[in-house]
Enzyme design. Structure first.
Site, PDB file in Angstrom:
ATOM      1  N   ASP A 225     -24.028  37.190  17.149  1.00  0.00           N
ATOM      2  CA  ASP A 225     -23.975  35.776  16.736  1.00  0.00           C
ATOM      3  C   ASP A 225     -25.279  35.274  16.134  1.00  0.00           C
ATOM      4  O   ASP A 225     -25.370  34.127  15.714  1.00  0.00           O
ATOM      5  CB  ASP A 225     -23.539  34.885  17.904  1.00  0.00           C
ATOM      6  N   GLU A 308     -34.737  41.180  28.776  1.00  0.00           N
ATOM      7  CA  GLU A 308     -35.792  41.595  27.842  1.00  0.00           C
ATOM      8  C   GLU A 308     -37.033  42.027  28.622  1.00  0.00           C
ATOM      9  O   GLU A 308     -37.613  43.092  28.368  1.00  0.00           O
ATOM     10  CB  GLU A 308     -36.204  40.437  26.907  1.00  0.00           C
TER      11      GLU A 308
END
Ligand SMILES: *[C@@H]1O[C@H](CO)[C@@H](O)[C@H](O)[C@H]1NC(C)=O
Length: 367
Positions: A225, A308
């Protein structure tokens, strides 16, 4: 002013306006126009295909435009008898106007992939995805970005037990090298309350594929996205070990980026630090395949919000000061953390009413 001279001036200005608009509308640059006349026909387009090549020859542009203005004035002089003084004045005036256009210089054009077989190392794009109404339009958009990039290998990995047929069809049409894999989220995380570590099983599946199949190049986690500037791909190709660069729109700060001072890393700017050693966005870093292969235990943890950070910490030994800063010392936004509004699944088609119409085919394309 004599009327014939007035007409001459009007014609001259007309020539300039047409010439300038042609330049704007076609995106043809004056330096390219010059190239069309050069004896080597290959040079007309060749230069535009070399990433990072300097294409803004504004002195050349000024020279060409001055020549064209002089030629136009000469033509008017010959046909309408304009005096040399007035001719020179006109040239000066028009050049003066032309130089004001400096303020509207076009931005650096995006490089397009060359048609030659690529000698570049592969760029592995790991894209986690899952079945939902937006899936096909998102992947269509992303495919059209990646189709502009040389030697890309797209790892599209679905959080699903069976691959979505429409995704396979789309991937086959792109001409991009791809792998369509599945990696369902383990039940223990799926059934957990609160934020789920989405995309982790997919990305770890991508890493597993890279460990088994890749020997060189760079990989990048690219959600379906987001929005990617095609310059990003030229940048991340330069990744030696781990590179980082700004991401637009991802937090209330509007940006997530390494902070750079005097050309050196000096911290992170991100709206959500939360004790993370690497407070960065998933779209804000790339890693070389060799670096990953030297770290057999590197993996992404199933920890919502800390994916992350956890992954980058698992690349130890690796510290923030070793980050390679891309995107001109992190001064350009080349990745955007955009999000698409969720859509409700569509209602089933009333086959009594529409069973013999085009809508049957259309519905098959909606996930
Ligand atoms: C980054 O900054 C350093 C130090 O100021 C400078 O030497 C270098 O040229 C810069 N690199 C880019 C790509 O702008």
């Amino acid at each position: 002013m004599k009327s014939s001279m007035k007409m001459g001036v009007v014609a001259l200005i007309g020539v300039c306006v047409v010439f300038y608009q042609y330049h704007l509308s076609n995106g043809v640059r004056f330096d390219q126009l010059a190239d069309f006349n050069s004896p080597d026909p290959a040079s007309a387009y060749g230069a535009a295909n070399i990433p990072g090549s300097e294409m803004y020859d504004y002195n050349g542009l000024r020279r060409v435009s001055e020549e064209m203005i002089r030629a136009a004035v000469r033509n008017v002089q010959n046909s309408n008898g304009l005096s040399p003084e007035l001719g020179n004045l006109l040239v000066q005036e028009l050049m003066g106007q032309f130089n004001k256009l400096e303020g509207v210089r076009p931005e650096k054009p995006c490089p397009l992939p060359s048609k030659k077989t690529s000698t570049l190392d592969p760029l592995y794009i790991i894209t986690p995805t899952y079945r939902r109404p937006e899936q096909i339009p998102e992947l269509t958009r992303m495919a059209h970005t990646l189709m502009l990039v040389e030697n890309v290998h797209w790892l599209v990995i679905e959080d699903a037990n069976v691959p979505t047929e429409q995704v396979t069809k789309l991937l086959n049409r792109t001409g991009i090298k791809f792998q369509h894999l599945i990696a369902p989220m383990p039940d223990k995380y799926k059934n957990k309350k609160g934020a789920k570590p989405r995309g982790v099983s997919n990305r770890n599946r991508g890493l597993k594929w890279i460990r088994a199949n890749a020997t060189s190049g760079v990989f990048y986690f690219a959600d379906d996205d987001n929005t990617y500037d095609i310059d990003l791909f030229n940048e991340i190709r330069q990744t030696q070990n781990v590179s980082m660069f700004p991401v637009g729109l991802c937090t209330k700060f509007g940006i997530s980026s390494p902070v750079v001072k005097n050309g050196k890393f000096s911290g992170f700017y991100d709206g959500w630090i939360a004790g993370r050693k690497f407070p960065v966005d998933m779209a804000g870093f790339a890693v070389s395949v060799k670096f990953l292969l030297q770290r057999p235990n590197a993996t992404m943890p199933y920890r919502a919000g800390f994916e992350e950070d956890g992954f980058l910490k698992s690349l130890a030994p690796f510290n923030p000061r070793e980050i390679q800063l891309l995107a001109d010392n992190c001064t350009r936004v080349l990745a955007w953390h955009t999000q698409t509004k969720r859509n409700e699944p569509s209602a089933p088609l009333d086959m009594k009413l529409y069973g013999d119409t085009n809508l049957v085919h259309l519905k098959q394309q909606i996930v």
